[in-house]
Design a protein around this motif. Structure first.
Motif, PDB file in Angstrom:
ATOM      1  N   ARG A 133       0.832  -1.214   0.000  1.00 43.27           N
ATOM      2  CA  ARG A 133       0.000   0.000   0.000  1.00 43.27           C
ATOM      3  C   ARG A 133       0.862   1.257   0.000  1.00 43.27           C
ATOM      4  N   LYS A 134       1.967   1.215   0.730  1.00 39.70           N
ATOM      5  CA  LYS A 134       2.877   2.363   0.729  1.00 39.70           C
ATOM      6  C   LYS A 134       3.458   2.590  -0.664  1.00 39.70           C
ATOM      7  N   LEU A 135       3.810   1.521  -1.362  1.00 38.14           N
ATOM      8  CA  LEU A 135       4.312   1.655  -2.734  1.00 38.14           C
ATOM      9  C   LEU A 135       3.239   2.221  -3.651  1.00 38.14           C
ATOM     10  N   GLU A 136       2.001   1.776  -3.490  1.00 36.51           N
ATOM     11  CA  GLU A 136       0.905   2.322  -4.299  1.00 36.51           C
ATOM     12  C   GLU A 136       0.801   3.833  -4.123  1.00 36.51           C
ATOM     13  N   GLU A 137       0.929   4.302  -2.892  1.00 42.46           N
ATOM     14  CA  GLU A 137       0.852   5.737  -2.620  1.00 42.46           C
ATOM     15  C   GLU A 137       1.999   6.483  -3.303  1.00 42.46           C
ATOM     16  N   LEU A 138       3.192   5.922  -3.249  1.00 43.28           N
ATOM     17  CA  LEU A 138       4.358   6.598  -3.804  1.00 43.28           C
ATOM     18  C   LEU A 138       4.359   6.589  -5.336  1.00 43.28           C
ATOM     19  N   ILE A 139       3.915   5.484  -5.919  1.00 41.16           N
ATOM     20  CA  ILE A 139       3.969   5.355  -7.383  1.00 41.16           C
ATOM     21  C   ILE A 139       2.695   5.879  -8.034  1.00 41.16           C
ATOM     22  N   GLY A 140       1.591   5.869  -7.300  1.00 39.39           N
ATOM     23  CA  GLY A 140       0.368   6.470  -7.820  1.00 39.39           C
ATOM     24  C   GLY A 140      -0.448   5.585  -8.724  1.00 39.39           C
ATOM     25  N   ARG A 141      -0.278   4.267  -8.616  1.00 40.34           N
ATOM     26  CA  ARG A 141      -1.116   3.348  -9.372  1.00 40.34           C
ATOM     27  C   ARG A 141      -1.130   1.977  -8.717  1.00 40.34           C
ATOM     28  N   LYS A 142      -1.992   1.094  -9.227  1.00 45.56           N
ATOM     29  CA  LYS A 142      -2.138  -0.232  -8.661  1.00 45.56           C
ATOM     30  C   LYS A 142      -1.134  -1.204  -9.306  1.00 45.56           C
ATOM     31  N   PRO A 143      -0.689  -2.224  -8.554  1.00 41.93           N
ATOM     32  CA  PRO A 143       0.207  -3.229  -9.139  1.00 41.93           C
ATOM     33  C   PRO A 143      -0.577  -4.283  -9.915  1.00 41.93           C
ATOM     34  N   ARG A 144       0.115  -5.038 -10.755  1.00 43.11           N
ATOM     35  CA  ARG A 144      -0.467  -6.162 -11.476  1.00 43.11           C
ATOM     36  C   ARG A 144       0.646  -7.130 -11.846  1.00 43.11           C
ATOM     37  N   SER A 145       0.295  -8.259 -12.438  1.00 41.62           N
ATOM     38  CA  SER A 145       1.278  -9.256 -12.842  1.00 41.62           C
ATOM     39  C   SER A 145       1.814  -8.949 -14.239  1.00 41.62           C
ATOM     40  N   PHE A 146       3.105  -9.232 -14.438  1.00 39.23           N
ATOM     41  CA  PHE A 146       3.762  -9.043 -15.729  1.00 39.23           C
ATOM     42  C   PHE A 146       4.670 -10.241 -16.013  1.00 39.23           C
ATOM     43  N   GLN A 147       4.927 -10.499 -17.296  1.00 41.62           N
ATOM     44  CA  GLN A 147       5.832 -11.577 -17.690  1.00 41.62           C
ATOM     45  C   GLN A 147       7.201 -11.016 -18.048  1.00 41.62           C
ATOM     46  N   ARG A 148       8.253 -11.681 -17.562  1.00 37.81           N
ATOM     47  CA  ARG A 148       9.608 -11.257 -17.876  1.00 37.81           C
ATOM     48  C   ARG A 148       9.848 -11.312 -19.372  1.00 37.81           C
ATOM     49  N   LEU A 149      10.642 -10.370 -19.871  1.00 41.25           N
ATOM     50  CA  LEU A 149      10.900 -10.273 -21.301  1.00 41.25           C
ATOM     51  C   LEU A 149      11.730 -11.439 -21.807  1.00 41.25           C
ATOM     52  N   TYR A 150      12.792 -11.791 -21.048  1.00 40.16           N
ATOM     53  CA  TYR A 150      13.697 -12.862 -21.461  1.00 40.16           C
ATOM     54  C   TYR A 150      13.742 -13.939 -20.389  1.00 40.16           C
ATOM     55  N   VAL A 151      14.404 -15.039 -20.680  1.00 44.77           N
ATOM     56  CA  VAL A 151      14.434 -16.179 -19.778  1.00 44.77           C
ATOM     57  C   VAL A 151      15.870 -16.492 -19.386  1.00 44.77           C
ATOM     58  N   PRO A 152      16.383 -15.917 -18.279  1.00 42.45           N
ATOM     59  CA  PRO A 152      17.745 -16.200 -17.860  1.00 42.45           C
ATOM     60  C   PRO A 152      17.881 -17.575 -17.235  1.00 42.45           C
ATOM     61  N   ASP A 153      19.088 -18.183 -17.333  1.00 33.45           N
ATOM     62  CA  ASP A 153      19.326 -19.526 -16.809  1.00 33.45           C
ATOM     63  C   ASP A 153      19.177 -19.609 -15.301  1.00 33.45           C
ATOM     64  N   VAL A 154      19.281 -18.479 -14.597  1.00 37.25           N
ATOM     65  CA  VAL A 154      19.280 -18.527 -13.140  1.00 37.25           C
ATOM     66  C   VAL A 154      17.985 -19.070 -12.574  1.00 37.25           C
ATOM     67  N   TYR A 155      16.888 -19.073 -13.353  1.00 43.40           N
ATOM     68  CA  TYR A 155      15.618 -19.538 -12.830  1.00 43.40           C
ATOM     69  C   TYR A 155      15.390 -21.028 -13.080  1.00 43.40           C
ATOM     70  N   VAL A 156      16.339 -21.680 -13.770  1.00 45.66           N
ATOM     71  CA  VAL A 156      16.208 -23.109 -14.003  1.00 45.66           C
ATOM     72  C   VAL A 156      16.490 -23.854 -12.711  1.00 45.66           C
ATOM     73  N   ASP A 157      15.762 -24.942 -12.444  1.00 48.37           N
ATOM     74  CA  ASP A 157      15.960 -25.694 -11.219  1.00 48.37           C
ATOM     75  C   ASP A 157      17.356 -26.279 -11.160  1.00 48.37           C
TER      76      ASP A 157
END
Length: 310
Positions: A133-157
């Motif tokens: 909620r504090k971030l919403e106040e500072l940024i002035g909008r609501k959050p939502r989900s987004f997809q990462r642009l690229y797929v780095p190897d660090v997220y592989v199990d």
């Protein structure tokens, strides 16, 4: 299925207290190929306006460098080090003021301030409702989900990345295997590279137009983001650590508000189970060594465990 959450999501007192309650929201659909973030879409105008209210900047300043400084500022005042900026795919409805960029092969993307990432080890570190909620106040909008642009190897199990040496004896694809030289029950320990302001300036000059009058903290934040992009490892971060007898003489020494002397490092991981599991590979660390011009080692955090919301 939501990721397993190892932290309590209920208040510690009978009366509901949002300061201890983690946000509960999940991506609208699964995506096995792209990491998903929860955060706020950004416009360059908001970045400039937010920075002008707190520092002296102009339209000629590098917007990404300014954004790095804003992220560091938000991490401190919100009290959550997971806050970061990410480049994400342009999809769905976004506010008309959001700045859209053309990426590789014409793929359009936007920049966001991310509060957290949706994967098993990252999701338990998401912010509380009060922090969101504090971030919403500072940024002035609501959050939502987004997809990462690229797929780095660090997220592989680990099962996919930590494999045996190949027939040539090359182990660059295996994750680094190192542990702190001694236990420290009171402080987190980081593995990384000592940082000097001279290195930061030289690195920035080799990539963008800067001079000695540029804000050093902003340059440091930009350097960390650039290293994340170059190496493909999201765990790369900047951390304050304790001085010791092996601190290299070229490292820049700072004095904190309590008078405690410390240095900054570029960390590639922390020795904590859910974080260390996503440590970089030998190949990624070798590339870091080339860019940093030094070797990594273990360092002790200047903050104690109470500083973090685990």
């Amino acid at each position: 299925t939501p990721p397993i959450d190892s932290r309590k999501t209920t208040p510690r007192t009978p009366q509901h207290d949002y300061s201890n309650t983690l946000i509960e929201t999940y991506p609208p659909h699964d995506d096995k190929n792209h990491l998903q973030f929860y955060g706020f879409a950004l416009s360059e105008q908001w970045i400039l306006d937010f920075a002008r209210a707190r520092a002296t900047v102009t339209e000629k300043d590098n917007v990404i460098m300014i954004l790095c400084g804003i992220v560091r500022y938000l991490q401190q005042i919100i009290g959550n080090s997971e806050i970061a900026f990410e480049s994400v795919k342009l999809e769905g409805d976004v506010p008309p003021d959001v700045t859209v960029y053309d990426g590789v092969e014409g793929v359009k993307y936007i920049n966001i301030i991310s509060m957290c990432a949706f994967y098993k080890e990252g999701w338990p570190l998401r912010p509380t409702l009060a922090q969101a909620r504090k971030l919403e106040e500072l940024i002035g909008r609501k959050p939502r989900s987004f997809q990462r642009l690229y797929v780095p190897d660090v997220y592989v199990d680990d099962s996919d990345v930590e494999r045996s040496n190949d027939s040539t004896g090359n182990n660059d694809s295996r994750k680094i295997d190192t542990t702190p030289p001694h236990d420290n029950p009171d402080h987190l320990q980081f593995y990384g590279f000592a940082l000097s302001e001279n290195w930061v300036l030289d690195f920035a000059k080799s990539r963008v137009g800067v001079d000695e009058n540029d804000n050093m903290l902003t340059l440091m934040c930009w350097a960390v983001q650039q290293l994340k992009h170059d190496i493909g490892c999201r765990l790369i971060n900047m951390q304050p650590v304790e001085l010791d007898v092996e601190t290299p003489p070229e490292a820049t020494v700072y004095e904190g508000p309590t008078g405690m002397k410390h240095i900054m490092i570029v960390s590639v991981g922390a020795f904590y189970p859910d974080i260390w599991r996503h440590r970089p590979t030998y190949g990624q660390v070798k590339e870091m060594e080339k860019l940093m011009g030094s070797k990594p080692r273990w360092w002790t955090d200047i903050n104690d465990w109470e500083f973090y919301e685990w």
